[in-house]
Design an enzyme around this catalytic site. Structure first.
Site, PDB file in Angstrom:
ATOM      1  N   GLY A   1       0.795  -1.230   0.000  1.00 24.01           N
ATOM      2  CA  GLY A   1       0.000   0.000   0.000  1.00 24.01           C
ATOM      3  C   GLY A   1       0.825   1.276   0.000  1.00 24.01           C
TER       4      GLY A   1
ATOM      5  N   LYS B   1      10.826   7.893   5.213  1.00 21.39           N
ATOM      6  CA  LYS B   1      11.794   7.781   6.315  1.00 21.39           C
ATOM      7  C   LYS B   1      13.184   7.449   5.785  1.00 21.39           C
ATOM      8  CE  LYS B   1       8.755   9.011   7.958  1.00 21.39           C
ATOM      9  NZ  LYS B   1       7.332   9.231   7.650  1.00 21.39           N
TER      10      LYS B   1
ATOM     11  N   GLU C   1       0.768  27.902   4.680  1.00 27.62           N
ATOM     12  CA  GLU C   1      -0.173  27.178   5.542  1.00 27.62           C
ATOM     13  C   GLU C   1      -1.376  28.073   5.848  1.00 27.62           C
ATOM     14  OE1 GLU C   1      -0.856  24.102   7.061  1.00 27.62           O
ATOM     15  OE2 GLU C   1      -2.560  25.261   7.817  1.00 27.62           O
TER      16      GLU C   1
ATOM     17  N   HIS D   1      20.504   6.517  33.115  1.00 25.72           N
ATOM     18  CA  HIS D   1      21.232   7.768  32.869  1.00 25.72           C
ATOM     19  C   HIS D   1      22.503   7.469  32.090  1.00 25.72           C
ATOM     20  CE1 HIS D   1      22.939  11.732  33.513  1.00 25.72           C
ATOM     21  NE2 HIS D   1      24.083  11.119  33.835  1.00 25.72           N
TER      22      HIS D   1
HETATM   23  P1  FAD Z   1      -3.061   2.206   2.052  1.00 26.31           P
HETATM   24  O1  FAD Z   1      -1.719   2.024   2.639  1.00 26.31           O
HETATM   25  O2  FAD Z   1      -3.330   3.426   1.268  1.00 26.31           O
HETATM   26  O3  FAD Z   1      -3.312   0.927   1.141  1.00 26.31           O
HETATM   27  C1  FAD Z   1      -4.447   0.779   0.364  1.00 26.31           C
HETATM   28  C2  FAD Z   1      -4.140  -0.191  -0.750  1.00 26.31           C
HETATM   29  O4  FAD Z   1      -5.366  -0.559  -1.367  1.00 26.31           O
HETATM   30  C3  FAD Z   1      -3.268   0.391  -1.860  1.00 26.31           C
HETATM   31  O5  FAD Z   1      -2.178  -0.462  -2.111  1.00 26.31           O
HETATM   32  C4  FAD Z   1      -4.198   0.470  -3.065  1.00 26.31           C
HETATM   33  O6  FAD Z   1      -3.529   0.236  -4.294  1.00 26.31           O
HETATM   34  C5  FAD Z   1      -5.161  -0.672  -2.760  1.00 26.31           C
HETATM   35  N1  FAD Z   1      -6.470  -0.541  -3.414  1.00 26.31           N
HETATM   36  C6  FAD Z   1      -7.281   0.540  -3.424  1.00 26.31           C
HETATM   37  N2  FAD Z   1      -8.432   0.263  -4.066  1.00 26.31           N
HETATM   38  C7  FAD Z   1      -8.332  -1.033  -4.479  1.00 26.31           C
HETATM   39  C8  FAD Z   1      -9.198  -1.887  -5.190  1.00 26.31           C
HETATM   40  N3  FAD Z   1     -10.407  -1.504  -5.567  1.00 26.31           N
HETATM   41  N4  FAD Z   1      -8.779  -3.148  -5.464  1.00 26.31           N
HETATM   42  C9  FAD Z   1      -7.543  -3.553  -5.047  1.00 26.31           C
HETATM   43  N5  FAD Z   1      -6.704  -2.789  -4.361  1.00 26.31           N
HETATM   44  C10 FAD Z   1      -7.082  -1.534  -4.056  1.00 26.31           C
HETATM   45  N6  FAD Z   1       1.662   6.965   8.570  1.00 26.31           N
HETATM   46  C11 FAD Z   1       2.336   6.674   9.693  1.00 26.31           C
HETATM   47  O7  FAD Z   1       1.754   6.108  10.622  1.00 26.31           O
HETATM   48  N7  FAD Z   1       3.660   6.967   9.831  1.00 26.31           N
HETATM   49  C12 FAD Z   1       4.348   7.583   8.852  1.00 26.31           C
HETATM   50  O8  FAD Z   1       5.540   7.836   9.007  1.00 26.31           O
HETATM   51  C13 FAD Z   1       3.672   7.921   7.655  1.00 26.31           C
HETATM   52  N8  FAD Z   1       4.326   8.527   6.653  1.00 26.31           N
HETATM   53  C14 FAD Z   1       3.658   8.806   5.485  1.00 26.31           C
HETATM   54  C15 FAD Z   1       4.352   9.460   4.483  1.00 26.31           C
HETATM   55  C16 FAD Z   1       3.713   9.788   3.299  1.00 26.31           C
HETATM   56  C17 FAD Z   1       4.479  10.492   2.211  1.00 26.31           C
HETATM   57  C18 FAD Z   1       2.351   9.417   3.121  1.00 26.31           C
HETATM   58  C19 FAD Z   1       1.653   9.719   1.836  1.00 26.31           C
HETATM   59  C20 FAD Z   1       1.651   8.768   4.129  1.00 26.31           C
HETATM   60  C21 FAD Z   1       2.300   8.469   5.332  1.00 26.31           C
HETATM   61  N9  FAD Z   1       1.634   7.859   6.385  1.00 26.31           N
HETATM   62  C22 FAD Z   1       2.304   7.577   7.546  1.00 26.31           C
HETATM   63  C23 FAD Z   1       0.221   7.480   6.281  1.00 26.31           C
HETATM   64  C24 FAD Z   1       0.102   5.978   5.980  1.00 26.31           C
HETATM   65  O9  FAD Z   1       0.816   5.696   4.795  1.00 26.31           O
HETATM   66  C25 FAD Z   1      -1.361   5.598   5.819  1.00 26.31           C
HETATM   67  O10 FAD Z   1      -2.074   5.996   6.970  1.00 26.31           O
HETATM   68  C26 FAD Z   1      -1.496   4.091   5.670  1.00 26.31           C
HETATM   69  O11 FAD Z   1      -0.797   3.631   4.541  1.00 26.31           O
HETATM   70  C27 FAD Z   1      -2.978   3.699   5.536  1.00 26.31           C
HETATM   71  O12 FAD Z   1      -3.056   2.324   5.394  1.00 26.31           O
HETATM   72  P2  FAD Z   1      -4.289   1.636   4.666  1.00 26.31           P
HETATM   73  O13 FAD Z   1      -4.018   0.170   4.749  1.00 26.31           O
HETATM   74  O14 FAD Z   1      -5.548   2.165   5.185  1.00 26.31           O
HETATM   75  O15 FAD Z   1      -4.216   2.132   3.139  1.00 26.31           O
HETATM   76  P1  NAI Z   2      -2.245  17.235   6.937  1.00 26.67           P
HETATM   77  O1  NAI Z   2      -3.678  17.153   7.212  1.00 26.67           O
HETATM   78  O2  NAI Z   2      -1.269  16.723   7.949  1.00 26.67           O
HETATM   79  O3  NAI Z   2      -1.822  18.754   6.657  1.00 26.67           O
HETATM   80  C1  NAI Z   2      -2.400  19.505   5.648  1.00 26.67           C
HETATM   81  C2  NAI Z   2      -2.210  20.965   5.986  1.00 26.67           C
HETATM   82  O4  NAI Z   2      -2.558  21.721   4.824  1.00 26.67           O
HETATM   83  C3  NAI Z   2      -3.097  21.452   7.108  1.00 26.67           C
HETATM   84  O5  NAI Z   2      -2.311  22.102   8.070  1.00 26.67           O
HETATM   85  C4  NAI Z   2      -4.075  22.407   6.426  1.00 26.67           C
HETATM   86  O6  NAI Z   2      -4.455  23.485   7.240  1.00 26.67           O
HETATM   87  C5  NAI Z   2      -3.261  22.882   5.235  1.00 26.67           C
HETATM   88  N1  NAI Z   2      -4.053  23.330   4.086  1.00 26.67           N
HETATM   89  C6  NAI Z   2      -5.162  22.761   3.565  1.00 26.67           C
HETATM   90  N2  NAI Z   2      -5.566  23.433   2.473  1.00 26.67           N
HETATM   91  C7  NAI Z   2      -4.692  24.460   2.285  1.00 26.67           C
HETATM   92  C8  NAI Z   2      -4.558  25.503   1.309  1.00 26.67           C
HETATM   93  N3  NAI Z   2      -5.395  25.622   0.295  1.00 26.67           N
HETATM   94  N4  NAI Z   2      -3.542  26.389   1.429  1.00 26.67           N
HETATM   95  C9  NAI Z   2      -2.660  26.262   2.454  1.00 26.67           C
HETATM   96  N5  NAI Z   2      -2.727  25.292   3.400  1.00 26.67           N
HETATM   97  C10 NAI Z   2      -3.722  24.396   3.311  1.00 26.67           C
HETATM   98  O7  NAI Z   2      -2.053  16.499   5.519  1.00 26.67           O
HETATM   99  P2  NAI Z   2      -0.772  15.949   4.790  1.00 26.67           P
HETATM  100  O8  NAI Z   2       0.466  16.584   5.305  1.00 26.67           O
HETATM  101  O9  NAI Z   2      -1.085  16.022   3.342  1.00 26.67           O
HETATM  102  O10 NAI Z   2      -0.758  14.429   5.232  1.00 26.67           O
HETATM  103  C11 NAI Z   2      -1.855  13.565   4.909  1.00 26.67           C
HETATM  104  C12 NAI Z   2      -1.978  12.458   5.901  1.00 26.67           C
HETATM  105  O11 NAI Z   2      -0.877  11.578   5.825  1.00 26.67           O
HETATM  106  C13 NAI Z   2      -2.051  12.987   7.297  1.00 26.67           C
HETATM  107  O12 NAI Z   2      -3.337  12.729   7.792  1.00 26.67           O
HETATM  108  C14 NAI Z   2      -1.042  12.226   8.068  1.00 26.67           C
HETATM  109  O13 NAI Z   2      -1.624  11.601   9.169  1.00 26.67           O
HETATM  110  C15 NAI Z   2      -0.499  11.179   7.118  1.00 26.67           C
HETATM  111  N6  NAI Z   2       0.956  11.204   7.245  1.00 26.67           N
HETATM  112  C16 NAI Z   2       1.511  10.804   8.422  1.00 26.67           C
HETATM  113  C17 NAI Z   2       2.851  10.883   8.625  1.00 26.67           C
HETATM  114  C18 NAI Z   2       3.394  10.486   9.932  1.00 26.67           C
HETATM  115  O14 NAI Z   2       2.694   9.854  10.702  1.00 26.67           O
HETATM  116  N7  NAI Z   2       4.626  10.804  10.242  1.00 26.67           N
HETATM  117  C19 NAI Z   2       3.757  11.371   7.588  1.00 26.67           C
HETATM  118  C20 NAI Z   2       3.071  11.799   6.400  1.00 26.67           C
HETATM  119  C21 NAI Z   2       1.718  11.694   6.249  1.00 26.67           C
END
Ligand code: FAD
Ligand code: NAI
Length: 467
Positions: free
Chosen positions: A39, A50, A203, A445
Site C-alpha cells: 500500500g 523515512k 499554511e 542515565h
Molecule cells: P493504504 O496504505 O493506502 O493501502 C491501500 C491499498 O489498497 C493500496 O495499495 C491500493 O492500491 C489498494 N487498493 C485501493 N483500491 C483497491 C481496489 N479496488 N482493489 C484492489 N486494491 C485496491 N503513517 C504513519 O503512521 N507513519 C508515517 O511515518 C507515515 N508517513 C507517510 C508518508 C507519506 C508520504 C504518506 C503519503 C503517508 C504516510 N503515512 C504515515 C500514512 C500511511 O501511509 C497511511 O495511513 C497508511 O498507509 C494507511 O493504510 P491503509 O491500509 O488504510 O491504506
Molecule cells: P495534513 O492534514 O497533515 O496537513 C495539511 C495541511 O494543509 C493542514 O495544516 C491544512 O491546514 C493545510 N491546508 C489545507 N488546504 C490548504 C490551502 N489551500 N492552502 C494552504 N494550506 C492548506 O495532511 P498531509 O500533510 O497532506 O498528510 C496527509 C496524511 O498523511 C495525514 O493525515 C497524516 O496523518 C499522514 N501522514 C503521516 C505521517 C506520519 O505519521 N509521520 C507522515 C506523512 C503523512
C-alpha cells in the site's frame, strides 16, 4: 473459489488484517491493484519517506555538525540518484517481506482491481485485461487514501507534485514551494531543506502541525526556521501554474484580498488525503459513505452491509499506518468472535522531522476546551546531559496530568528520538499511570527518556531535578 474473508487493499491495514485472519484459522484472500503489496505506507509513504529523511539527515549532520564533533570532511556532496536508489532498495526489500508473509500464512494473493458484484462476490480486473470472480463470506475494505489536489493547482506530476513524485526527484531543486504545513509538507520539506533547497511553506492556519499541541508547533517551527525553511502562516494558495522552467504559485493572505506570487522549481501539494473508493462498486451493494467520502462504519468497524467491514485511511480517524494496523487486527478478531478493543485516544502521532515530534493523548488546547482541570510539567532538552552529549538540545517534553487525580492525560515532545520515546508515554497512559508513578520509576542515565521523568516531576509540583 470461496473464502471466509477477502481483504481489498494490501496496505498496513489490509495485509495485517489478512495475517490475523489467517492466524485465526480463516481461509483468506487479499486483492491489490498495484504491482507490489504494502500500500501507500510501504511503497510511497512511511517507509520511503523515512529512508530519504535518514539519508538527508546524514548529509545535514556531516555538513553542519561533524566539524563540531572534531570530524573534518572535504568534498562533501549530495548524490540524490543514489539516495533515491537506496530508498527504492529499502522499499523493495520491505514489500518483498509482505509477499513472504502472505505465503507463510497461506493467504491467496490476487493482483488486480477489486470491486463488489454483490455482497458475497468480488470481481478482480487484472492488468492484462482479464477478469476473475471470487466468492467470500466476509470482506474487509482497506483501500486507503490518495492525495487531495484541487483543480486550480494544475497537478501535472512533473513540476506540480504530491508526495509520491517528491520521493523520486532526479536533482535537488533550488526552490520548492510547499502547500500545507502538515506532516507531509514538513517531513518532505525537511528532506529538501537539508539537501540545500530553499523551501517555503504556505499554511492556511495560524500554526504548523495544527492538530498537535501548540507548544509542539512553536518548537518545531523554530527548529525548521533554523534549517532555513520559510513559513507563510495564515495564507492560502489560489492557483498553481507550471511555467517553462518551474512553477508560479499565487498566494493570498487569509484575511485580506492581497495576493503575491512565489516562483519555484517545484510546488509540492500536501493539503491532506482523501479516502479512496474509486470503482469499488460500493453502489452495487448500497454501502454508505459520510460527508467526507469515508466509508461509514459502526463501533465494530462494520459497514451498513452486514459482514462487510472497513478499516484504515478509508474510514474516519487519523490517517496513520499503526491505526490502520490496529483496526486490521480488531476486525479480524471481531470476525473470529473475539471482543477486541482499540483506545483511539492512545494512538500516538509522530512527525519525523529533526527534532522529531511525538504526541499521545489530549493536547493542552483540547483539555482547555473540554474544561478538564490539568497541570503541566515541562522539561527543556537543553537541560539534559544526554542531549548535550550529542548536540541535540532543541525541544522539550511536556506532560499534562489531571489537576486532582494526577493521571497523565497527554504527553507531547519535540526532541531527538521522540518517535521511539513516545512508546513509554503510551505504556504509562495505557496503564493509567499518574505523573507521580512516572516520576518514581528509575530511568537509565544518561538517556533521552530522563526528560520524560523530569517533566513528570515538574508536573507533580516544582520537583524537576535538573532545571
Ligand atoms: P493504504 O496504505 O493506502 O493501502 C491501500 C491499498 O489498497 C493500496 O495499495 C491500493 O492500491 C489498494 N487498493 C485501493 N483500491 C483497491 C481496489 N479496488 N482493489 C484492489 N486494491 C485496491 N503513517 C504513519 O503512521 N507513519 C508515517 O511515518 C507515515 N508517513 C507517510 C508518508 C507519506 C508520504 C504518506 C503519503 C503517508 C504516510 N503515512 C504515515 C500514512 C500511511 O501511509 C497511511 O495511513 C497508511 O498507509 C494507511 O493504510 P491503509 O491500509 O488504510 O491504506
Ligand atoms: P495534513 O492534514 O497533515 O496537513 C495539511 C495541511 O494543509 C493542514 O495544516 C491544512 O491546514 C493545510 N491546508 C489545507 N488546504 C490548504 C490551502 N489551500 N492552502 C494552504 N494550506 C492548506 O495532511 P498531509 O500533510 O497532506 O498528510 C496527509 C496524511 O498523511 C495525514 O493525515 C497524516 O496523518 C499522514 N501522514 C503521516 C505521517 C506520519 O505519521 N509521520 C507522515 C506523512 C503523512
Amino acid at each position: 473459489m470461496k473464502y471466509d474473508v477477502t481483504v481489498i487493499g494490501s496496505g498496513p491495514g489490509g495485509y495485517v488484517a489478512a495475517i490475523r485472519c489467517a492466524q485465526l484459522g480463516l481461509k483468506t484472500a487479499i486483492i491489490e491493484r498495484y504491482n507490489t503489496l504494502g500500500g501507500t505506507c510501504l511503497n510511497v509513504g512511511c517507509i520511503p519517506s523515512k529512508a530519504l529523511l535518514d539519508s538527508s539527515e546524514h548529509f545535514h549532520n556531516a555538513k553542519e555538525k561533524f566539524e563540531l564533533h572534531g570530524i573534518g570532511i572535504t568534498g562533501l556532496k549530495v548524490n540524490l540518484p543514489q539516495m533515491v536508489k537506496r530508498k527504492n532498495d529499502v522499499v523493495e526489500q520491505t514489500t518483498k517481506g509482505i509477499d513472504f508473509l502472505m505465503k507463510k500464512n497461506k493467504i491467496d494473493v490476487f493482483m488486480g482491481h477489486g470491486s463488489f458484484v454483490s455482497a458475497h462476490k468480488i470481481s478482480i480486473a487484472k492488468a492484462d485485461g482479464t477478469k476473475q470472480e471470487i466468492e467470500t463470506d466476509k470482506t474487509i475494505i482497506a483501500t486507503g487514501s490518495k492525495p487531495i489536489v484541487p483543480e486550480a493547482f494544475n497537478y501535472d506530476k512533473k513540476r506540480i507534485i504530491t508526495s509520491t513524485e517528491a520521493l523520486n526527484l532526479e536533482a535537488v531543486p533550488k526552490r520548492m514551494v510547499i502547500i500545507g504545513g502538515g506532516v507531509i509538507g514538513l517531513e518532505l520539506g525537511s528532506v529538501y531543506a537539508r539537501l540545500g533547497t530553499e523551501v517555503e511553506v504556505v499554511e492556511f492556519l495560524d500554526r504548523i502541525i495544527a492538530t498537535m499541541d501548540g507548544d509542539c508547533s512553536k518548537e518545531l517551527q523554530r527548529a525548521l526556521k533554523g534549517l532555513g525553511m520559510k513559513f507563510h502562516l495564515k495564507h492560502k494558495v489560489n492557483t498553481v501554474k507550471a511555467t517553462k522552467k518551474g512553477v508560479t504559485v499565487e498566494v493570498q493572505k487569509r484575511d485580506s484580498d492581497s495576493t503575491f506570487n512565489l516562483e519555484a522549481d517545484y510546488c509540492l501539494v500536501a493539503i491532506g488525503r482523501r479516502p479512496y473508493t474509486d470503482n469499488l462498486g460500493l453502489e452495487n451493494i448500497g454501502i454508505q459513505k459520510d460527508e467526507k467520502g469515508r466509508i461509514s462504519v459502526d463501533n465494530h468497524l462494520q459497514t451498513n452491509v452486514p459482514g462487510i467491514y472497513a478499516i484504515g485511511d478509508v474510514v474516519q480517524g487519523a490517517m496513520l499506518a499503526h491505526k490502520a494496523e490496529d483496526e486490521g487486527v480488531f476486525v479480524a478478531e471481531t470476525i473470529a468472535g473475539q471482543q477486541p478493543h482499540i483506545d483511539y485516544n492512545l494512538i500516538p502521532g509522530v512527525v519525523y522531522t529533526w527534532p522529531e515530534v511525538a504526541s499521545v493523548g489530549q493536547t493542552e488546547e483540547q483539555l482547555k476546551e473540554a474544561g478538564v482541570p490539568y497541570k503541566t510539567g515541562k522539561f527543556p532538552m537543553k537541560a539534559l546531559g544526554r542531549a548535550r552529549a550529542s548536540t541535540d538540545t532543541e525541544g522539550m517534553v511536556k506532560i499534562l496530568a489531571h489537576r486532582d487525580t494526577d493521571e497523565i492525560l497527554g504527553v507531547h515532545m519535540v526532541c531527538a528520538r521522540a518517535a521511539d520515546l513516545i512508546a513509554d508515554a503510551v505504556t504509562l497512559m495505557e496503564f493509567r499511570a499518574s505523573a507521580e508513578d512516572c516520576a518514581r520509576m528509575s530511568h537509565a542515565h544518561p538517556t533521552y527518556a530522563e526528560a520524560i521523568r523530569e517533566a513528570a516531576l515538574a508536573a507533580t509540583g516544582d520537583r524537576a531535578l535538573h532545571i
